[in-house]
Scaffold this motif. Structure first.
Motif, PDB file in Angstrom:
ATOM      1  N   LEU A   1       0.839  -1.185   0.000  1.00  0.00           N
ATOM      2  CA  LEU A   1       0.000   0.000   0.000  1.00  0.00           C
ATOM      3  C   LEU A   1       0.878   1.240   0.000  1.00  0.00           C
ATOM      4  N   GLU A   2       0.493   2.234  -0.781  1.00  0.00           N
ATOM      5  CA  GLU A   2       1.201   3.513  -0.828  1.00  0.00           C
ATOM      6  C   GLU A   2       0.180   4.629  -0.646  1.00  0.00           C
ATOM      7  N   ILE A   3       0.401   5.461   0.375  1.00  0.00           N
ATOM      8  CA  ILE A   3      -0.491   6.598   0.643  1.00  0.00           C
ATOM      9  C   ILE A   3       0.290   7.884   0.461  1.00  0.00           C
TER      10      ILE A   3
ATOM     11  N   SER B   1     -14.744   1.760   2.319  1.00  0.00           N
ATOM     12  CA  SER B   1     -13.987   0.915   1.400  1.00  0.00           C
ATOM     13  C   SER B   1     -13.540  -0.364   2.094  1.00  0.00           C
ATOM     14  N   LEU B   2     -13.356  -1.434   1.323  1.00  0.00           N
ATOM     15  CA  LEU B   2     -12.973  -2.716   1.914  1.00  0.00           C
ATOM     16  C   LEU B   2     -11.469  -2.853   2.114  1.00  0.00           C
ATOM     17  N   ASP B   3     -10.660  -2.291   1.175  1.00  0.00           N
ATOM     18  CA  ASP B   3      -9.214  -2.495   1.274  1.00  0.00           C
ATOM     19  C   ASP B   3      -8.544  -1.500   2.224  1.00  0.00           C
ATOM     20  N   ILE B   4      -8.936  -0.224   2.166  1.00  0.00           N
ATOM     21  CA  ILE B   4      -8.461   0.759   3.130  1.00  0.00           C
ATOM     22  C   ILE B   4      -9.516   1.841   3.287  1.00  0.00           C
ATOM     23  N   LYS B   5      -9.780   2.210   4.525  1.00  0.00           N
ATOM     24  CA  LYS B   5     -10.831   3.199   4.789  1.00  0.00           C
ATOM     25  C   LYS B   5     -10.421   4.125   5.930  1.00  0.00           C
ATOM     26  N   THR B   6     -11.113   5.239   6.017  1.00  0.00           N
ATOM     27  CA  THR B   6     -10.905   6.186   7.105  1.00  0.00           C
ATOM     28  C   THR B   6     -11.890   5.891   8.227  1.00  0.00           C
ATOM     29  N   ASN B   7     -11.382   5.606   9.411  1.00  0.00           N
ATOM     30  CA  ASN B   7     -12.232   5.379  10.580  1.00  0.00           C
ATOM     31  C   ASN B   7     -12.736   6.711  11.130  1.00  0.00           C
ATOM     32  N   TRP B   8     -11.806   7.641  11.270  1.00  0.00           N
ATOM     33  CA  TRP B   8     -12.138   8.994  11.701  1.00  0.00           C
ATOM     34  C   TRP B   8     -10.976   9.923  11.381  1.00  0.00           C
ATOM     35  N   LYS B   9     -11.277  11.197  11.327  1.00  0.00           N
ATOM     36  CA  LYS B   9     -10.247  12.223  11.122  1.00  0.00           C
ATOM     37  C   LYS B   9     -10.657  13.450  11.912  1.00  0.00           C
ATOM     38  N   THR B  10      -9.653  14.215  12.358  1.00  0.00           N
ATOM     39  CA  THR B  10      -9.954  15.356  13.208  1.00  0.00           C
ATOM     40  C   THR B  10      -8.808  16.357  13.179  1.00  0.00           C
ATOM     41  N   LYS B  11      -9.114  17.584  13.507  1.00  0.00           N
ATOM     42  CA  LYS B  11      -8.088  18.608  13.715  1.00  0.00           C
ATOM     43  C   LYS B  11      -7.678  18.486  15.178  1.00  0.00           C
TER      44      LYS B  11
ATOM     45  N   TRP C   1       1.890  -2.050  -9.310  1.00  0.00           N
ATOM     46  CA  TRP C   1       0.745  -2.953  -9.166  1.00  0.00           C
ATOM     47  C   TRP C   1       0.121  -2.903  -7.770  1.00  0.00           C
ATOM     48  N   TRP C   2       0.747  -2.213  -6.845  1.00  0.00           N
ATOM     49  CA  TRP C   2       0.191  -2.134  -5.507  1.00  0.00           C
ATOM     50  C   TRP C   2      -0.819  -0.988  -5.406  1.00  0.00           C
ATOM     51  N   LYS C   3      -1.628  -1.029  -4.363  1.00  0.00           N
ATOM     52  CA  LYS C   3      -2.661  -0.021  -4.134  1.00  0.00           C
ATOM     53  C   LYS C   3      -2.011   1.337  -3.872  1.00  0.00           C
ATOM     54  N   ILE C   4      -2.461   2.349  -4.608  1.00  0.00           N
ATOM     55  CA  ILE C   4      -1.928   3.700  -4.434  1.00  0.00           C
ATOM     56  C   ILE C   4      -3.073   4.655  -4.108  1.00  0.00           C
ATOM     57  N   VAL C   5      -2.927   5.351  -3.001  1.00  0.00           N
ATOM     58  CA  VAL C   5      -3.883   6.385  -2.602  1.00  0.00           C
ATOM     59  C   VAL C   5      -3.218   7.726  -2.884  1.00  0.00           C
TER      60      VAL C   5
ATOM     61  N   MET D   1       7.782  12.845   4.477  1.00  0.00           N
ATOM     62  CA  MET D   1       6.775  13.897   4.567  1.00  0.00           C
ATOM     63  C   MET D   1       5.715  13.799   3.477  1.00  0.00           C
ATOM     64  N   ASP D   2       6.035  13.089   2.401  1.00  0.00           N
ATOM     65  CA  ASP D   2       5.114  13.026   1.255  1.00  0.00           C
ATOM     66  C   ASP D   2       4.348  11.717   1.143  1.00  0.00           C
ATOM     67  N   THR D   3       4.994  10.618   1.523  1.00  0.00           N
ATOM     68  CA  THR D   3       4.448   9.293   1.219  1.00  0.00           C
ATOM     69  C   THR D   3       4.658   8.317   2.370  1.00  0.00           C
ATOM     70  N   LEU D   4       3.678   7.456   2.568  1.00  0.00           N
ATOM     71  CA  LEU D   4       3.795   6.343   3.505  1.00  0.00           C
ATOM     72  C   LEU D   4       3.583   5.046   2.730  1.00  0.00           C
ATOM     73  N   LYS D   5       4.423   4.039   3.043  1.00  0.00           N
ATOM     74  CA  LYS D   5       4.289   2.741   2.381  1.00  0.00           C
ATOM     75  C   LYS D   5       4.231   1.621   3.430  1.00  0.00           C
ATOM     76  N   ILE D   6       3.276   0.715   3.221  1.00  0.00           N
ATOM     77  CA  ILE D   6       3.253  -0.538   3.972  1.00  0.00           C
ATOM     78  C   ILE D   6       3.775  -1.596   3.024  1.00  0.00           C
ATOM     79  N   TRP D   7       4.853  -2.277   3.405  1.00  0.00           N
ATOM     80  CA  TRP D   7       5.517  -3.235   2.522  1.00  0.00           C
ATOM     81  C   TRP D   7       4.960  -4.640   2.686  1.00  0.00           C
ATOM     82  N   GLY D   8       5.045  -5.410   1.620  1.00  0.00           N
ATOM     83  CA  GLY D   8       4.608  -6.803   1.662  1.00  0.00           C
ATOM     84  C   GLY D   8       5.548  -7.644   2.509  1.00  0.00           C
ATOM     85  N   LYS D   9       5.184  -8.919   2.640  1.00  0.00           N
ATOM     86  CA  LYS D   9       5.980  -9.824   3.488  1.00  0.00           C
ATOM     87  C   LYS D   9       6.780 -10.799   2.624  1.00  0.00           C
TER      88      LYS D   9
END
Length: 393
Positions: free
Chosen positions: A21-23, A112-122, A98-102, A385-393
């Protein structure tokens, strides 16, 4: 004549493991944390916003594998037609991901089923500088603690995001212009530690933050900003701190126990080894430096007054983050730590062998890897600061 061994190149060490996953973030990402037992991710931004997301690794893996096969089939056809001379196997050189990119973290849906927002706040009026989950076994991941440049520490319920305690720390500063930098929570007691830009450590009762219950105060643990705080297993009152060019062992009741020799290089991050964490120990400490190396320290050898050995990674970059693999499935992984550098590279370093054994490219655009974490299922998480990645196993 004996043939000389060729040096391992960056390409030969590049892992075949791709991100899952890449956000991407439109505003600077300052902090991120993975829930210790669930696929939940927290991210805090320069704007003071805090996001809580849930991801489904099973769905993400299935989607990724399907798209990867489609891309591979297409590339083989192009290669067979003679339109390309080679099919690249490099993850960092691939033109089709080929991985999910947000593309924008703020636009994630809530259903969403693969990645979703539970909550967000200031969450903070200034930037959100640090976020951590509660590490205590009886409250594991139940609460999130954050600190911001508004000089406030907040405690919130992970499930709802609702704030259940907060404290404005300004009145406890030695200098009102001081700012919070890092947090650390005791693994056993209701102690929340906060480091400051002036090198001080303030300790509050996390069970009743709103009462502004300052329990302990350590003045000048360092001459400059606190870069990292680690709890020690020997006592709930003992911690390690990094600041400027020194490592300190502090007792939050008494102050500095020992402080290292001046390392003449900024100390940025530290971690214990996977083996010691598994065994409940905190003797060996690995520290990342501003001048492209990591050093190994042992409390049992010299009370952490100086490093025992060093491993050079790249003198042209700073090693901004370090974390144990938390994987003891084999000796190589158990004896390894992950390091993130200022050029966007990830290095898995086997500290027993004293060398880099695997690399991954977090960013080809130089997004500094200032954040590393391991998720509940031992996946590596890297972020700048720009991107977060969760890597495969």
């Amino acid at each position: 004549m004996v043939k000389k061994k060729s040096k391992e190149t960056k390409e030969s060490l590049e892992s075949s493991i791709a991100p899952l996953l890449e956000i991407n973030y439109k505003e600077p990402l300052f902090t991120a944390a993975a829930h210790p037992t669930k696929p939940i991710l927290i991210s805090g931004l320069a704007t003071g916003h805090l996001y809580c997301n849930t991801y489904d690794p099973t769905i993400l893996e299935a989607e990724s594998e399907k798209k990867k096969e489609e891309i591979a089939e297409l590339e083989e056809k192009v290669y067979a037609s003679g339109l390309t001379p080679v099919v690249s196997k490099s993850i960092s050189e691939t033109k089709k991901k080929w991985w999910k990119i947000v593309e924008d973290n703020s636009e994630l849906p809530t259903d969403s089923l693969d990645i979703k927002t539970n909550w967000k706040t200031k969450r903070h009026k200034g930037s959100c500088r640090h976020a951590i989950f509660d590490p205590r076994p009886d409250h594991l991941g139940e609460y999130i603690y954050t600190c911001g440049t508004d000089n406030v520490i907040k405690k919130a319920n992970t499930e709802s995001g609702k704030v259940v305690g907060k404290v404005d720390v300004v009145e406890d500063y030695y200098d009102s212009k001081d700012k919070l930098t890092k947090l650390c929570h005791s693994n056993t007691h209701s102690f929340i530690l906060s480091g400051t830009e002036d090198g001080n450590v303030l300790v509050y009762d996390s069970s009743n933050l709103s009462a502004n219950n300052l329990k302990f105060k350590v003045q000048s643990a360092h001459d400059d900003s606190i870069n990292h705080i680690l709890s020690m297993t020997s006592s709930p009152y003992h911690y390690l701190t990094l600041g400027s060019t020194t490592l300190s062992h502090i007792d939050i009741r008494k102050g500095i126990i020992t402080q290292s020799d001046d390392q003449e290089d900024e100390l940025l991050s530290m971690s214990y080894t996977t083996e010691e964490i598994s065994d409940g120990k905190s003797d060996t400490v690995l520290v990342s430096h501003g001048e492209g190396l990591i050093t190994i320290w042992k409390n049992s050898k010299n009370k952490l007054r100086d490093q025992l050995s060093r491993i050079k990674l790249n003198k042209d970059v700073s090693i901004d983050s370090i974390i144990p693999t938390m994987n003891n499935s084999d000796e190589d992984m158990e004896n390894s730590v992950w390091c993130g550098d200022s050029d966007g590279m990830l290095h898995r370093v086997n500290f027993k062998k004293g060398k880099v054994v695997e690399t991954r490219v977090h960013s080809k655009d130089g997004d500094e890897v200032g954040i590393l974490d391991i998720d509940y299922d031992y996946r590596l998480i890297s972020a700048g600061m720009d991107t977060l990645k969760i890597w495969g196993k």
